[in-house]
Structure formats: structure tokens, C-alpha cells
Scaffold this active site. Structure first.
Site, PDB file in Angstrom:
ATOM      1  CG  HIS A 109      38.602 -25.370 -22.389  1.00  0.00           C
ATOM      2  ND1 HIS A 109      39.495 -26.416 -22.286  1.00  0.00           N
ATOM      3  CD2 HIS A 109      39.101 -24.552 -23.348  1.00  0.00           C
ATOM      4  CE1 HIS A 109      40.490 -26.241 -23.134  1.00  0.00           C
ATOM      5  NE2 HIS A 109      40.279 -25.105 -23.786  1.00  0.00           N
ATOM      6  CD  GLU A 153      40.646 -27.779 -27.996  1.00  0.00           C
ATOM      7  OE1 GLU A 153      39.668 -27.739 -27.212  1.00  0.00           O
ATOM      8  OE2 GLU A 153      41.182 -26.774 -28.466  1.00  0.00           O
TER       9      GLU A 153
END
Length: 319
Positions: free
Chosen positions: A38, A105
């Protein structure tokens, strides 16, 4: 026998703290570990997001068990760079590093300033990126001019055995699609029917290799504490599925979350009784080769101590 792994959550814990946690996890008997790659946390309350690839080198040097990463080549990372990073880890730590590739994402990928493609284009890009990476890891010089562009790329430091390239997928549609190229599948969920459907879709489409499950749990001293921890730290799990890959900021996830008790319990195994939690993990992980436990609460040391005393022995009986 199902292997039991520990999930190191970069979104919630500082990298140095996670190194101590992963060493603790190996010491008490976890079989392996994984993390997600992330750039930003899902929620502001999570508050962290260390660089997974930097951390993996230290984590593998500190431990002896396998450690994998879920990552998204194609936008924030060019697949040539992802392949080089994975090859370097696999050369230093043979047969211990793996990557699961996903379509990504917007939360992590929007920072490049490039347009965030629709799902169909992201899937095409992922397939192309996986092909580029596999060819590079086998020692080829690669050119490509499609969803991913590559010019005369070659990796010069390679492991003796190429590391596996798994796929990350939630839906049955994605699981069936990635079966054409993946060395295995990792999915996430707590609902036994949904997890079984995803695993079956992958295998029925000819998918090879292990099928892995990541499961979010909140095991605390009381049910109220467990629900509170899930609500504070993992409320984004209640965001409508069609928005999960499209929102680009933690504040947007907070705005779209609906962390009622019912929705939290559907996404996270919440509880205080270790035997009940073990039963529910075992139900969701039935038929899977490997299951990774992600404790969403902040107190990882307390969770790992409880794993050693209660949860791991109970899971060994059930899986």
C-alpha cells in the site's frame, strides 16, 4: 494440512513494529507470513503505510519462513521493476518469496496522475504485466507493446528457481480469469459460502497451485471490545464492493463506510472466545491450502500471545 500464516498489516503498523511482530509470529509457530503493498492506509485511523518491498528484505533476513506480498504491477510500479524486486528477493532468499498480482486500487495508484482505467482495462493490463514478469523471471529479454510497454528489458540477477506469481482475486469472475496464468490464487473473506465459490471458480477454470485465504479477525477480551476494534480499524470493509477499487482517499472510505454491527460481523470474524473464532476461521478456510490471519486490532503482541496459548492449537485441530 492447511498452513497457517500471519498477515503483517502495513496500513496499521509502523515497519519497525511489524518486523518485531513477524519475528514473534514465527517464534510461536506460524508457518509463513504475508503483507499487502500500500501507499496509503484505507482509513486515517490506521495511520501507516510503509514500503512493502523495502520491508520484505529486512523481514526475510530476520526470519526463516516464506513471506509473500500482494501487489499491483502496471501503474504505480512498472512490471519490469516489480519483477526485478521479486527476483532480487528470491535470489537472496531461495524458495521463500512470492508475489500475488492484482489489478490494483485507485487508493494507491492514482498518485501517478494517470487516468484510473475501468476494470476491464485493468484486468487486461494485469494479464500483460504478469506475462512480462514471468518472461523476465525466466531469463528472457522482453519487448512488449500493448497494455504494458517494454523495450529490451532483461534481469541480470536471477534466482535459480523463478518465484511463483499468484493472482489476487475476490470475485468468481476474476478467479476464473486469472486461472489462465496464475501459479495460485489468494482471496479474502470470512463468509464460507463466498470463499468456497471463489476457490471453486479458480479450480474449475483449470487454476493450478495453492489456493490461499486471507481472513480479517478481531479477537479481543470481550465481544464489545472486538466490535470496537473492527469499527475503528477496519470500517472500510463495509464500503460497497463496487467502490472499493475506485475511491482514492482515506476520507472517501470513511464517508462511504457503514460500520453497523451486522456489516462488520459479515466482513470480520469478531469475537472474544478463541474456540468460536477458530471454528469460524476453519469454516471459511475449508478447502484452502493456506490461510493468513489478520488481526485488525492494534495490539498485535497481545494477539500473538493469545495465538500461542489458544488460537493456533485450536486451528491445528480444525484445519
Amino acid at each position: 494440512m492447511t498452513r497457517i500464516g500471519f498477515h503483517a498489516s502495513h496500513e496499521q503498523h509502523a515497519p519497525g513494529r511489524l518486523l518485531r511482530d513477524i519475528a514473534h509470529a514465527e517464534r510461536i509457530g506460524f508457518d509463513e507470513a504475508m503483507c499487502s503493498d500500500h501507499l496509503a492506509p484505507w482509513l486515517k485511523a490506521q495511520g501507516q503505510s510503509g514500503h512493502a518491498w523495502s520491508w520484505l528484505g529486512a523481514a526475510l533476513a530476520l526470519t526463516r519462513f516464506p513471506i509473500g506480498v500482494v501487489t499491483a504491477p502496471g501503474q504505480r510500479y512498472h512490471p519490469v521493476i516489480t519483477a526485478q524486486a521479486l527476483a532480487t528477493l528470491a535470489e537472496m532468499f531461495p524458495d521463500r518469496a512470492w508475489a500475488a498480482l492484482g489489478s490494483g486500487e485507485a487508493l494507491n495508484e492514482h498518485v501517478t496522475g494517470d487516468e484510473w482505467p475501468p476494470k476491464e482495462q485493468r484486468d487486461e493490463r494485469l494479464h500483460a504485466a504478469a506475462d512480462v514478469m514471468r518472461r523476465l523471471l525466466s531469463g528472457e529479454q522482453v519487448d512488449a507493446d500493448g497494455p504494458v510497454r517494454v523495450h529490451e528489458a532483461k534481469l541480470w540477477s536471477l534466482p535459480e528457481t523463478p518465484p511463483p506469481l499468484l493472482a489476487a482475486g475476490i470475485s468468481t469472475r476474476t478467479a476464473a480469469q486469472v486461472a489462465a496464468w496464475a501459479d495460485g490464487l489468494i482471496t479474502v473473506g470470512a463468509d464460507p459460502e463466498a470463499t468456497a465459490q471463489t476457490a471453486t471458480a479458480y479450480r474449475d477454470a483449470g487454476g493450478r497451485g495453492d489456493v490461499l485465504l486471507q481472513i480479517h479477525i478481531s479477537l479481543e477480551d470481550t465481544d464489545e471490545q472486538a466490535l470496537a476494534a473492527a469499527r475503528e480499524q477496519w470500517a472500510q470493509a463495509t464500503v460497497p464492493p463496487q467502490l472499493m477499487w475506485e475511491l482514492s482517499d482515506p476520507e472517501e472510505f470513511e464517508a462511504h463506510a457503514d460500520p453497523t454491527d451486522e456489516k462488520l460481523r459479515a466482513a470480520v470474524v469478531v469475537g472474544s472466545d478463541a474456540a468460536d473464532v477458530a471454528d469460524r476461521i476453519a469454516a471459511a478456510a475449508s478447502g484452502f491450502d493456506r490461510v493468513f490471519l489478520h488481526q485488525v486490532g492494534r495490539d498485535q503482541r497481545g494477539f500473538l500471545d493469545r495465538c500461542e496459548r489458544e488460537l493456533l492449537p485450536l486451528l491445528r485441530e480444525r484445519l
